[in-house]
Motif scaffolding. Structure first.
Motif, PDB file in Angstrom:
ATOM      1  N   ILE A  31       3.882  -6.288  -9.477  1.00 14.49           N
ATOM      2  CA  ILE A  31       3.351  -7.369  -9.712  1.00 14.49           C
ATOM      3  C   ILE A  31       2.001  -7.003 -10.031  1.00 14.49           C
ATOM      4  O   ILE A  31       1.435  -7.740 -10.834  1.00 14.49           O
ATOM      5  N   ALA A  32       1.064  -6.117  -9.202  1.00 14.72           N
ATOM      6  CA  ALA A  32      -0.191  -5.934  -9.608  1.00 14.72           C
ATOM      7  C   ALA A  32      -0.480  -5.708 -11.007  1.00 14.72           C
ATOM      8  O   ALA A  32      -1.248  -5.817 -11.592  1.00 14.72           O
ATOM      9  N   SER A 100      -3.323  -3.207   4.224  1.00 16.70           N
ATOM     10  CA  SER A 100      -3.709  -2.158   3.039  1.00 16.70           C
ATOM     11  C   SER A 100      -2.713  -2.443   2.008  1.00 16.70           C
ATOM     12  O   SER A 100      -3.275  -2.363   0.733  1.00 16.70           O
ATOM     13  N   LEU A 101      -1.627  -2.707   1.989  1.00 20.05           N
ATOM     14  CA  LEU A 101      -0.874  -3.292   0.631  1.00 20.05           C
ATOM     15  C   LEU A 101      -1.535  -4.511  -0.024  1.00 20.05           C
ATOM     16  O   LEU A 101      -1.724  -4.732  -1.156  1.00 20.05           O
ATOM     17  N   VAL A 102      -2.142  -5.660   0.953  1.00 19.83           N
ATOM     18  CA  VAL A 102      -2.740  -6.694   0.255  1.00 19.83           C
ATOM     19  C   VAL A 102      -3.875  -6.140  -0.453  1.00 19.83           C
ATOM     20  O   VAL A 102      -4.292  -6.649  -1.513  1.00 19.83           O
ATOM     21  N   TRP A 107      -6.849  -5.075  -5.418  1.00 20.02           N
ATOM     22  CA  TRP A 107      -7.874  -4.049  -6.144  1.00 20.02           C
ATOM     23  C   TRP A 107      -7.809  -4.329  -7.625  1.00 20.02           C
ATOM     24  O   TRP A 107      -8.739  -4.359  -8.338  1.00 20.02           O
ATOM     25  N   SER A 108      -6.669  -4.121  -8.139  1.00 20.48           N
ATOM     26  CA  SER A 108      -6.333  -4.213  -9.629  1.00 20.48           C
ATOM     27  C   SER A 108      -6.929  -5.394 -10.272  1.00 20.48           C
ATOM     28  O   SER A 108      -7.721  -5.205 -11.443  1.00 20.48           O
TER      29      SER A 108
END
Length: 155
Positions: A31-32, A100-102, A107-108
């Motif tokens: 998705i990112a 951390s997944l969030v 970040w991207s």
């Protein structure tokens, strides 16, 4: 006379847990990537250092890292059912892993879409802090999971 073979229901449960644990980080990454696809293209058109790896390699490496993260989370989650494990350590690990997944997901878009490079750098430092915490805590729960998270940290 045929004998009927049955599969242990816990085998199905184990397989579905593994699939779920691997699918979650792959979905986060997918998705990112979809949200930042056009911004990534313009980033790749910028002057890159000569030793920059080709763009396709990032997709391969991140897919491997997401699979390793998912397998590590499965190992930690499975450890919760062991009588020899501290359940609060497992719960805390899984909470920080989810956080951390969030951070990984956000970040991207922050870097590629918004071009907030300094903020993305600070965000990345926070993410690295979480991953270091995950590595340290995993060492007391599952050494295999710890090494998978070390690979993620180095990636």
């Amino acid at each position: 006379m045929k004998t009927k073979t049955t599969t242990n229901p816990s085998t199905y449960s184990k397989v579905w847990r593994i699939v779920l644990c691997v699918a979650i980080p792959l979905a986060v990454g997918g998705i990112a990537a979809a949200l930042t696809g056009s911004a990534m293209k313009s980033f790749q058109q910028m002057n890159q250092p000569q030793l920059s790896p080709p763009a396709w390699l990032f997709q391969v490496v991140w897919t491997i890292l997401y699979v390793l993260m998912g397998l590590a989370s499965y190992m930690i989650w499975s450890a919760e059912h062991s009588v020899f494990r501290n359940h609060s350590n497992v719960r805390n690990w899984l909470i920080v892993y989810g956080l951390s997944l969030v951070f990984n997901f956000c970040w991207s878009p922050v870097f590629f879409n918004l071009n907030w490079f300094w903020f993305a750098f600070v965000w990345l430092l926070a993410l690295w802090g979480m991953i270091i915490y995950l590595v340290i805590k995993a060492s007391s729960i599952s050494m295999a999971a710890m090494w998978m998270m070390v690979v993620y940290l180095l990636g």
